[in-house]
Write a protein that holds these residues in place. Structure first.
Motif, PDB file in Angstrom:
ATOM      1  N   ASP A 115       0.683  -1.074  -0.005  1.00 44.22           N
ATOM      2  CA  ASP A 115      -0.037   0.028   0.156  1.00 44.22           C
ATOM      3  C   ASP A 115       0.847   1.370   0.037  1.00 44.22           C
ATOM      4  O   ASP A 115       1.552   1.648   1.023  1.00 44.22           O
ATOM      5  CB  ASP A 115      -0.931  -0.004   1.312  1.00 44.22           C
ATOM      6  CG  ASP A 115      -1.953   1.160   1.237  1.00 44.22           C
ATOM      7  OD1 ASP A 115      -1.918   1.975   0.522  1.00 44.22           O
ATOM      8  OD2 ASP A 115      -2.628   1.170   2.265  1.00 44.22           O
ATOM      9  N   THR A 116       0.889   1.980  -1.041  1.00 45.21           N
ATOM     10  CA  THR A 116       1.685   3.225  -1.163  1.00 45.21           C
ATOM     11  C   THR A 116       1.402   4.373  -0.156  1.00 45.21           C
ATOM     12  O   THR A 116       2.025   5.301  -0.114  1.00 45.21           O
ATOM     13  CB  THR A 116       1.742   3.871  -2.643  1.00 45.21           C
ATOM     14  OG1 THR A 116       0.294   4.197  -2.975  1.00 45.21           O
ATOM     15  CG2 THR A 116       2.162   2.696  -3.625  1.00 45.21           C
ATOM     16  N   LYS A 117       0.210   4.115   0.423  1.00 48.20           N
ATOM     17  CA  LYS A 117      -0.245   5.058   1.481  1.00 48.20           C
ATOM     18  C   LYS A 117      -0.043   4.700   2.917  1.00 48.20           C
ATOM     19  O   LYS A 117      -0.207   5.514   3.797  1.00 48.20           O
ATOM     20  CB  LYS A 117      -1.753   5.392   1.354  1.00 48.20           C
ATOM     21  CG  LYS A 117      -2.029   6.189  -0.228  1.00 48.20           C
ATOM     22  CD  LYS A 117      -3.556   6.458  -0.131  1.00 48.20           C
ATOM     23  CE  LYS A 117      -3.645   6.651  -1.579  1.00 48.20           C
ATOM     24  NZ  LYS A 117      -5.267   6.560  -1.972  1.00 48.20           N
ATOM     25  N   HIS A 164       1.820   4.365   6.271  1.00 48.95           N
ATOM     26  CA  HIS A 164       2.659   5.149   6.895  1.00 48.95           C
ATOM     27  C   HIS A 164       4.166   4.247   6.953  1.00 48.95           C
ATOM     28  O   HIS A 164       5.185   5.024   7.125  1.00 48.95           O
ATOM     29  CB  HIS A 164       2.092   5.773   8.020  1.00 48.95           C
ATOM     30  CG  HIS A 164       2.162   4.823   9.267  1.00 48.95           C
ATOM     31  ND1 HIS A 164       1.137   3.857   9.376  1.00 48.95           N
ATOM     32  CD2 HIS A 164       3.281   4.604  10.222  1.00 48.95           C
ATOM     33  CE1 HIS A 164       1.509   3.230  10.591  1.00 48.95           C
ATOM     34  NE2 HIS A 164       2.543   3.551  11.148  1.00 48.95           N
TER      35      HIS A 164
END
Length: 100
Positions: free
Chosen positions: A31-33, A35
């Motif tokens: 997931d590129t989002k 953290h």
């Protein structure tokens, strides 16, 4: 923004780190989002020394299982941190390595 002030980045990696999924069943590391992925990616990109801190028997993840922007993590020397009674000794060793 806090990464701008970091001299070192400690990537704490447990044995299930690569397999942790979000509520949709997607690996969080994909997931590129996420953290954790973002912070690790930024540290690697900025040339901040990244130290994999390996807990609960984890190993440094193989590059074949990491997204492209995190593959460099596989080529870092990790440091195993064991639970008590060895925890403080292992953490002292980590601090000493950083000081060098």
């Amino acid at each position: 923004k806090e990464l701008e002030n970091c001299e070192y980045f400690l990537a704490v990696i447990g044995k299930d780190w690569l397999e942790i999924e979000d509520e949709d069943g997607m690996r969080r590391i994909e997931d590129t989002k996420d953290h954790v992925r973002i912070e690790t990616q930024v540290a690697l990109k900025k040339g901040i020394p990244v130290i994999p801190v390996l807990v609960r028997g984890a190993k440094v993840p193989p590059w074949t299982k990491l997204p492209d922007d995190l593959k460099d993590l596989s080529f870092r020397n990790g440091l195993s941190i064991r639970p008590d009674p060895d925890f403080h000794r292992d953490m002292d060793r980590l601090v000493e390595q950083i000081k060098q």
